[in-house]
Design an enzyme around this catalytic site. Structure first.
Site, PDB file in Angstrom:
ATOM      1  N   GLY A   1     -21.066   6.238  -4.297  1.00  0.00           N
ATOM      2  CA  GLY A   1     -19.945   6.663  -5.146  1.00  0.00           C
ATOM      3  C   GLY A   1     -19.702   5.610  -6.203  1.00  0.00           C
ATOM      4  O   GLY A   1     -20.640   4.941  -6.654  1.00  0.00           O
ATOM      5  N   ASN A   2     -18.432   5.418  -6.570  1.00  0.00           N
ATOM      6  CA  ASN A   2     -18.098   4.464  -7.623  1.00  0.00           C
ATOM      7  C   ASN A   2     -18.594   3.061  -7.272  1.00  0.00           C
ATOM      8  O   ASN A   2     -19.409   2.472  -7.989  1.00  0.00           O
ATOM      9  CB  ASN A   2     -16.566   4.497  -7.826  1.00  0.00           C
ATOM     10  CG  ASN A   2     -16.115   3.543  -8.896  1.00  0.00           C
ATOM     11  OD1 ASN A   2     -16.877   3.200  -9.794  1.00  0.00           O
ATOM     12  ND2 ASN A   2     -14.892   3.069  -8.795  1.00  0.00           N
ATOM     13  N   ALA A   3     -18.127   2.532  -6.143  1.00  0.00           N
ATOM     14  CA  ALA A   3     -18.494   1.162  -5.771  1.00  0.00           C
ATOM     15  C   ALA A   3     -19.989   1.043  -5.447  1.00  0.00           C
ATOM     16  O   ALA A   3     -20.677   0.129  -5.931  1.00  0.00           O
ATOM     17  CB  ALA A   3     -17.649   0.719  -4.579  1.00  0.00           C
ATOM     18  N   GLY A   4     -20.516   1.976  -4.647  1.00  0.00           N
ATOM     19  CA  GLY A   4     -21.904   1.898  -4.206  1.00  0.00           C
ATOM     20  C   GLY A   4     -22.911   2.040  -5.343  1.00  0.00           C
ATOM     21  O   GLY A   4     -23.917   1.314  -5.381  1.00  0.00           O
TER      22      GLY A   4
ATOM     23  N   LYS B   1       0.864  -1.195   0.000  1.00  0.00           N
ATOM     24  CA  LYS B   1       0.000   0.000   0.000  1.00  0.00           C
ATOM     25  C   LYS B   1       0.890   1.230   0.000  1.00  0.00           C
ATOM     26  O   LYS B   1       2.022   1.180   0.522  1.00  0.00           O
ATOM     27  CB  LYS B   1      -0.881   0.010   1.248  1.00  0.00           C
ATOM     28  CG  LYS B   1      -2.122   0.860   1.112  1.00  0.00           C
ATOM     29  CD  LYS B   1      -3.223   0.127   0.362  1.00  0.00           C
ATOM     30  CE  LYS B   1      -4.407   1.011   0.072  1.00  0.00           C
ATOM     31  NZ  LYS B   1      -5.508   0.251  -0.535  1.00  0.00           N
TER      32      LYS B   1
ATOM     33  N   GLY C   1     -23.023   5.299   0.839  1.00  0.00           N
ATOM     34  CA  GLY C   1     -21.943   5.677  -0.070  1.00  0.00           C
ATOM     35  C   GLY C   1     -22.330   5.394  -1.508  1.00  0.00           C
ATOM     36  O   GLY C   1     -22.097   4.305  -2.021  1.00  0.00           O
TER      37      GLY C   1
END
Ligand code: NAD
Length: 415
Positions: A216-219, A102, A214
């Site tokens: 966003g992208n994933a949600g 990471k 959320g």
């Protein structure tokens, strides 16, 4: 307890359950390499500003280190170490030949111009160049890092190496060696797992309501796919608050409205009796499945008791604190843990690396054909460990990962 200490605690808990060799626990409790770098950047006002960045390489026994780079003003070494450790576990849960890493830079990217951001990114690559590469360590996007930033990383690294090295990083735009299917891979993978979970628990999508924290992208991708499978999406939220609609939301209309208005809280008119609530209110609203797709530490000791869902799926990394985990287990809430539920993202990142190395690219259908069995098999392993050890799905996920890692470490030799 710090984020890293918590990751180690999870390793220890699972090690206890499976009676894992203490030497393996010791190895997995320490990242192999920790880098701190500084990058001077000439800002648009003429001054030089120095930024600090990190790269942590936790373990590369299964294959090259893999994990995103986060640009955030609150990034610190503890967080990066924890996320690198969890990446080793995540890759091992799905059984892909990659280890865990990471990275992060302490910066609020919204305060930088595009030129400053590009300079910072290219300097970071220069600093860590000797330690990354398609066969060494392959970064990816994370919080506030985009496909465009990944393209700069691939370009800078290729320049430094004097040859095209697109596989040094994943999450790139399609025209710079990105993979089909990467955009919704995390959600698609989560849906494949949920499908198997639903079969085992006799969950009927047409009688099941879902809240997604959320959007966003994933949600948003998750909402689209699940509503296509017949689930009723009754609530969604973003950083400004949530929208609850008992009758069910039209996901396409919510997406269009959010794109236009900037927040789901401005979209109550698209639903009969739609209620705008704050984020705590949304988490406490009635539903069968709660999907956490925003950020870490959203369900804590102070609000875990308010949760009404029977099941939770963690699309975000670390959305439930260890204290909340215990409270939810006491209430009988079952949690599909992050290191399985969102592993579709890193799996398609792996596909991207493979395609770059072959210089031969797959269609969107081929990507799905390869992703589906990986997620299903990972779920089956985890489900068996859950039954074998009568433990939580999170503990079973760590057992599954460490069973695989133990065999690899021992086969290669510890000394
Ligand atoms: P994103 O920035 O696109 O979406 C995050 C959403 O959460 C935004 O809509 C934001 O407004 C909302 N949000 C922020 N604070 C909130 C709050 N308190 N309550 C409700 N909503 C809030 O990010 P993303 O890529 O969708 O990632 C979401 C999570 O999933 C992160 O934890 C990320 O690490 C994890 N994840 C993402 C991927 C991926 O491929 N995108 C892969 C693995 C894990």
């Amino acid at each position: 307890m710090s984020f890293f200490e918590n990751a180690i605690k999870q390793i220890n808990e699972a090690a206890e359950i499976m009676k894992l060799d203490k030497d393996i626990v010791t190895i997995l409790s320490h990242p192999k390499r920790i880098l701190t770098v500084t990058m001077p950047v000439r800002m648009d006002n003429g001054e030089v500003k120095v930024f600090e960045g990190f790269r942590v390489q936790h373990n590369d026994i299964p294959g090259p280190y893999k994990g995103g780079i986060r640009y955030h003003q609150q990034v610190d070494m503890d967080e990066v170490k924890a996320l690198a450790t969890l990446m080793t576990m995540k890759c091992a849960v799905v059984g892909i030949p990659l280890g865990g890493g990471k990275g992060g830079i302490i910066v609020n990217p919204k305060e930088l111009s595009k030129r400053e951001l590009e300079q910072l990114t290219r300097k970071y690559v220069e600093r860590i160049e000797a330690f990354i590469g398609p066969e060494i360590d392959v970064p990816a996007p994370d919080v506030n890092t985009t496909p465009e930033i990944m393209a700069w990383i691939a370009d800078e690294y290729s320049k430094l190496k004097r040859k095209n090295q697109l596989g040094v990083v994943t999450g790139k735009p399609l025209e710079v060696g990105g993979s089909q299917g990467r955009g919704d891979a995390t959600s698609q993978g989560g849906c494949y797992v949920l499908e198997e979970f639903a079969k085992e628990r006799n969950v009927d999508p047409s009688k099941t309501s879902i809240i997604i924290q959320g959007f966003g992208n994933a949600g948003a991708h998750m909402a689209r796919i699940l509503s296509g499978q017949g689930y009723k999406i009754v609530g969604v939220s973003d950083s400004q608050g949530g929208l609850y609609c008992e009758a069910g939301l039209d996901v396409a209309k919510i997406s269009a409205c959010k794109a236009e208005q900037g927040s789901v809280t401005k979209c109550d008119s698209i639903c009969t009796n739609g209620k705008v609530v704050d984020n705590e209110g949304l988490l406490a609203s009635q539903c069968d499945i709660l999907i956490l797709a925003a950020f870490e530490n959203q369900v804590r000791e102070d609000n875990a008791n308010n949760i009404k869902a029977k099941y939770i799926l963690e699309l975000a990394n670390g959305p439930i604190t260890p204290e909340a985990d215990k409270i939810l287990a006491g209430k009988g809430v079952e949690i599909i843990p992050d290191i399985l539920a969102n592993a579709g993202g890193v799996t398609v990142s792996y596909f991207e690396l493979v395609q770059n190395q072959m210089n031969y690219y797959w269609t969107a259908e081929e990507v799905q054909q390869k992703l589906h069995p990986i997620m299903v098999d990972a779920w089956k392993r985890l489900s068996e460990y859950q039954k074998k050890y009568s433990c939580t799905l999170r503990q079973a996920a760590f057992v599954s990962a460490m069973t695989r890692l133990e065999k690899m470490i021992k086969a290669r030799g510890i000394e």
